[in-house]
Design a protein around this motif. Structure first.
Motif, mmCIF file in Angstrom:
data_model
loop_
_atom_site.group_PDB
_atom_site.id
_atom_site.type_symbol
_atom_site.label_atom_id
_atom_site.label_comp_id
_atom_site.label_asym_id
_atom_site.label_seq_id
_atom_site.Cartn_x
_atom_site.Cartn_y
_atom_site.Cartn_z
ATOM 1 N N ARG A 312 0.835 -1.207 0.000
ATOM 2 C CA ARG A 312 0.000 0.000 0.000
ATOM 3 C C ARG A 312 0.869 1.256 0.000
ATOM 4 O O ARG A 312 1.882 1.320 0.702
ATOM 5 C CB ARG A 312 -0.904 0.042 1.235
ATOM 6 C CG ARG A 312 -1.997 -0.979 1.274
ATOM 7 C CD ARG A 312 -2.962 -0.688 2.409
ATOM 8 N NE ARG A 312 -2.355 -0.920 3.702
ATOM 9 C CZ ARG A 312 -2.485 -2.049 4.412
ATOM 10 N NH1 ARG A 312 -3.189 -3.054 3.912
ATOM 11 N NH2 ARG A 312 -1.913 -2.175 5.590
ATOM 12 N N SER A 341 -2.082 -1.524 -3.841
ATOM 13 C CA SER A 341 -2.961 -0.362 -3.954
ATOM 14 C C SER A 341 -2.188 0.927 -3.716
ATOM 15 O O SER A 341 -1.183 0.942 -3.003
ATOM 16 C CB SER A 341 -4.117 -0.469 -2.956
ATOM 17 O OG SER A 341 -3.649 -0.475 -1.626
ATOM 18 N N THR A 342 -2.676 2.002 -4.327
ATOM 19 C CA THR A 342 -2.103 3.347 -4.206
ATOM 20 C C THR A 342 -0.578 3.311 -4.243
ATOM 21 O O THR A 342 0.092 3.947 -3.449
ATOM 22 C CB THR A 342 -2.587 4.038 -2.919
ATOM 23 O OG1 THR A 342 -2.236 3.256 -1.771
ATOM 24 C CG2 THR A 342 -4.101 4.228 -2.950
ATOM 25 N N VAL A 367 -4.958 -1.779 -7.490
ATOM 26 C CA VAL A 367 -6.014 -0.783 -7.336
ATOM 27 C C VAL A 367 -5.399 0.600 -7.131
ATOM 28 O O VAL A 367 -4.457 0.764 -6.348
ATOM 29 C CB VAL A 367 -6.922 -1.126 -6.132
ATOM 30 C CG1 VAL A 367 -7.994 -0.066 -5.939
ATOM 31 C CG2 VAL A 367 -7.557 -2.494 -6.305
ATOM 32 N N SER A 369 -3.420 2.578 -8.597
ATOM 33 C CA SER A 369 -1.959 2.609 -8.654
ATOM 34 C C SER A 369 -1.486 3.088 -10.017
ATOM 35 O O SER A 369 -2.284 3.332 -10.923
ATOM 36 C CB SER A 369 -1.407 1.210 -8.349
ATOM 37 O OG SER A 369 -1.712 0.828 -7.024
ATOM 38 N N THR A 399 -6.451 2.262 -12.245
ATOM 39 C CA THR A 399 -4.985 2.283 -12.284
ATOM 40 C C THR A 399 -4.513 2.874 -13.613
ATOM 41 O O THR A 399 -5.163 2.715 -14.642
ATOM 42 C CB THR A 399 -4.453 0.856 -12.074
ATOM 43 O OG1 THR A 399 -4.651 0.494 -10.705
ATOM 44 C CG2 THR A 399 -2.987 0.729 -12.408
#
Length: 742
Positions: A312, A341-342, A367, A369, A399
């Motif tokens: 993350r 994610s991110t 997700v 990203s 993304t």
């Protein structure tokens, strides 16, 4: 306990003696606890117990190795939490790998101990590791540098080996090594215990087996706000350059830097086990290398060997898998569960596949990203941004997949047995360089089942000599695109926007715009079907695409294409031959059905280009409830060219279509050769031909039957509404004789 006790010093008197005693190894009682016990009467049993425990806590101030060892021995004999304060840096000088608890070799910790380094160091000088923490024991290190640990061959933990609880705070673990078969944890071996490293450095350590910096064998490991840099493993198996987890354990890396580490095989930075739970958060993983030569090896930044890996709000950048078939320059998920994610995955590389991310089976979710600027080599070089091998599942959601490069699938690549779902994402500026006709897929390449929803696929390229599918290439698989935009993509051979090589391709509620199919041969600017595949285009927009044949859409000789409720506008086909063109749609002999659609302002622009709207070459064409307006071609068939084959039109209107002057026949419809056309009901108005048949033109060997047709204001020097060049032609029940028109 009111006076200081000294060891190894001659007694002195006066002020000088007091100063000498304070500088030497000393034990000081916990004065606050003593004061409490002396002054408070009648306190509860609980308070008394705490005070009694506090009396056992001592502070050892040390200058030498001998004093350090004596302090650890004394601390091991108490149940309290003792402290050691370093007054000077210390170097080990005893015999290498000697035994004897804290007295010789490493320092065995058997209780609760805090070591206050105050910026000083303990240099093991290759004698042994520094600390060996036993089960149930606790060691806290603060502001201390540990370096040059080297335990006996095959032993793990170059500086610290622990089965207990270890905390390292604002400290450095440096330049230590473990050697021999199975030796792991160049700096630290957490053997089933609890390890916390906070605001510290783990640098330039090495191990033979795994965990160049840290080995966690089960247990719990937390790395926070720390730097793991320049650590290395050997080649057997050579996993986890900075940190390696073995077995069922938990690892968290938070707010840290993992950089310039090297693994002989897998996980240049971090490595998670098959039963491990590994979390990376707010961390930069940069410039790490994994050298494994096999297809399931690599993972330059991170390797997940079947466990659960969660990443993350992190950066995974400029990592490399360098082995001959190494995969996953940034991350390799091997049969496990990866949730990313991110996070930014940027500038990573791998020779085989998955420049950014390699998913070998398992489940991979990306997700919110960015996957950008990653690349593969040429062996085979698939999936510049992300590659799926085998029967895995990949989800890419909200993304950005940008400027990645590969042989196939510059952005994303899906396996024959794989399932890939792409939602709400942007796939832009990616390049696939594969030279074969079934290579390319600048944005997305799919051998399996791929679903793309609410996604923009823009400005991607297939640059190989016969590269296809600038935006996406569906190779024998199933591709479904919905609610998306496929724009400004380019390919050298075919399928500027989408190449469908056999398989099943469905495009719904989607815009295909500004795509280009090149010139080799340059077919299907928006979409091209190769072989016996099936294509459905529904409720979509096909605008301003360019190709040699089929500026918008191209159907193969054995293909089936259905176009429903779709708007085709401004597409251009540049082919110069009489059997080239098809500004909006080209059918190369297959089955083409168009219903409920509008085909307008498309062009065939080549010298003898035909079929400004549609060109059907020996195929089966069905047009239902469709309008063809303002299309044009230089040679013939301003709206429709039927070159042999059959065409059935029902409730079709052709308005303001036109031909040029070469020779300029059939403003609305032109039949070449032994074609057969039936047109039932429709309006043919305002069409023009430079020579013959402003509305309809039938060849010398063709058959044209038109019923229920309304003609309005069509123009041509001969046969403004219809012209028969010698075949069989009937218009609204009237036979048009050869060489005549109406």
């Amino acid at each position: 306990m009111s006076a200081l006790r000294t060891t190894g010093l001659r007694a002195a008197t006066g002020v000088a003696a007091s100063a000498l005693a304070l500088a030497a190894f000393a034990v000081a009682p916990a004065s606050a606890a003593d004061t409490t016990q002396a002054s408070v009467q009648g306190q509860s049993q609980q308070t008394a117990a705490k005070t009694q425990q506090a009396k056992k806590q001592r502070v050892f101030k040390v200058r030498t190795e001998k004093q350090l060892r004596m302090a650890v021995r004394k601390a091991n004999k108490t149940s309290g939490k003792d402290r050691i304060v370093l007054l000077r840096s210390i170097k080990f000088a005893t015999g290498k790998n000697s035994k004897g608890g804290a007295g010789r070799g490493d320092l065995d910790v058997r209780g609760s101990l805090v070591v206050m380094g105050r910026g000083k160091s303990i240099n093991a000088k290759g004698v042994d590791r520094v600390f060996d923490v036993r089960t149930g024991s606790r060691l806290v290190i603060k502001r201390l540098r540990l370096r040059n640990g080297a335990p006996a061959e095959t032993e793990s933990g170059g500086l610290i080996r622990s089965r207990g609880d270890v905390q390292v705070r604002k400290s450095s673990l440096l330049e230590s090594t473990v050697t021999g078969a199975g030796a792991s944890g160049g700096a630290v071996m957490n053997d089933g215990g609890m390890l916390r490293i906070v605001e510290s450095r783990v640098r330039r350590n090495s191990s033979e087996r795994a965990g160049g910096g840290i080995e966690a064998s089960g247990g719990t490991t937390v790395i926070a706000r720390s730097r793991l840099t320049g650590n290395t493993t050997g080649a057997v198996p050579g996993n986890g350059g900075a940190l390696h987890l073995t077995g069922t354990g938990s690892v968290k890396v938070k707010g840290s830097l993992v950089a310039n580490n090297t693994a002989g095989a897998e996980g240049g930075g971090l490595w998670n086990s098959a039963t491990g739970d590994f979390t990376v958060e707010r961390t930069t993983i940069r410039d790490n290398t994994a050298a494994g030569a096999e297809a399931d090896q690599g993972g330059g930044g991170l390797y997940n060997d079947g466990g659960v890996l969660t990443v993350r709000a992190s950066n995974i950048e400029t990592n490399s898998a360098t082995g001959a078939a190494g995969s996953g320059g940034g991350v390799l998920n091997n049969l496990g569960t990866l949730a990313l994610s991110t996070t930014e995955v940027q500038g990573n590389s791998a020779p085989r596949a998955g420049g950014g991310i390699e998913a070998n089976g398992g489940t991979t979710t990306v997700v919110a990203s960015t996957i950008e600027g990653n690349s593969t080599g040429a062996a085979p070089g698939n999936g510049g941004g992300l590659h799926l091998t085998g029967a895995g599942k990949v989800t890419v959601d909200t993304t950005k997949v940008l400027a990645n490069t590969a042989v196939e699938g510059g952005g994303l690549w899906n396996a024959a047995a794989g399932t890939m779902t792409i939602t709400g994402s942007t796939i832009s500026g990616n390049t696939a360089s594969g030279a074969a006709a079934d290579q390319g897929g600048g944005g997305v390449y799919s051998d399996g089942t791929t679903s793309i929803t609410s996604t923009t696929i823009d400005a991607n390229k297939a640059t190989g000599a016969a590269g296809s599918g600038g935006g996406a290439l569906n190779n024998l698989g199933s591709l479904a695109i919905s609610g998306s935009a496929i724009t400004n993509n380019a390919a050298n051979r075919a399928g500027g926007g989408i190449e469908a090589n056999v398989g099943s391709t469905k495009v719904m509620l989607t815009t295909l715009q500004g795509n280009n199919a090149g010139t080799a041969p340059g077919n299907g600017g928006g979409l091209h079907l190769t072989g016996a595949g099936k294509v459905e285009v529904g409720q979509s927009k096909v605008h301003d695409n360019t190709a040699v044949e089929g500026g918008g859409l191209w159907n193969s000789a054995t293909g089936t294409m259905t176009v429903t409720d779709t708007h085709l506008r401004g597409n251009v086909a540049t082919g110069a031959a009489a059997d080239q063109g098809g500004g909006a749609i080209y059918d190369d002999g297959g089955a083409l059905t168009v219903s409920g659609s509008t085909i307008e302002n498309n062009k065939a622009t080549g010298a003898a280009g035909s079929g400004g709207g549609v060109l059907s070459l020996g195929g089966t064409l069905e047009l239902n409830g469709t309008n063809l307006n303002g299309n044009s071609a230089p040679r013939a068939g301003g709206a429709i060219e039927v070159n042999a084959g059959t065409a059935d039109l029902a409730d079709v209107n052709a308005v303001d279509n036109a031909t040029g002057a070469a020779p300029g026949n059939g403003g609305a419809l032109h039949i070449t050769g032994a074609g057969t056309v039936t047109w039932a009901n429709g309006r043919i108005a305002g069409n023009s031909a430079t020579n013959e048949g402003g509305g309809l033109w039938n060849s010398a060997t063709g058959t044209l039957t038109a019923t229920g047709i309304t003609f309005e204001a069509n123009t041509a020097p001969e046969g403004p509404d219809a012209y028969n060049d010698g075949g069989v032609m009937t218009v609204n029940g009237a036979v048009i004789l050869p060489g005549s028109g109406i």
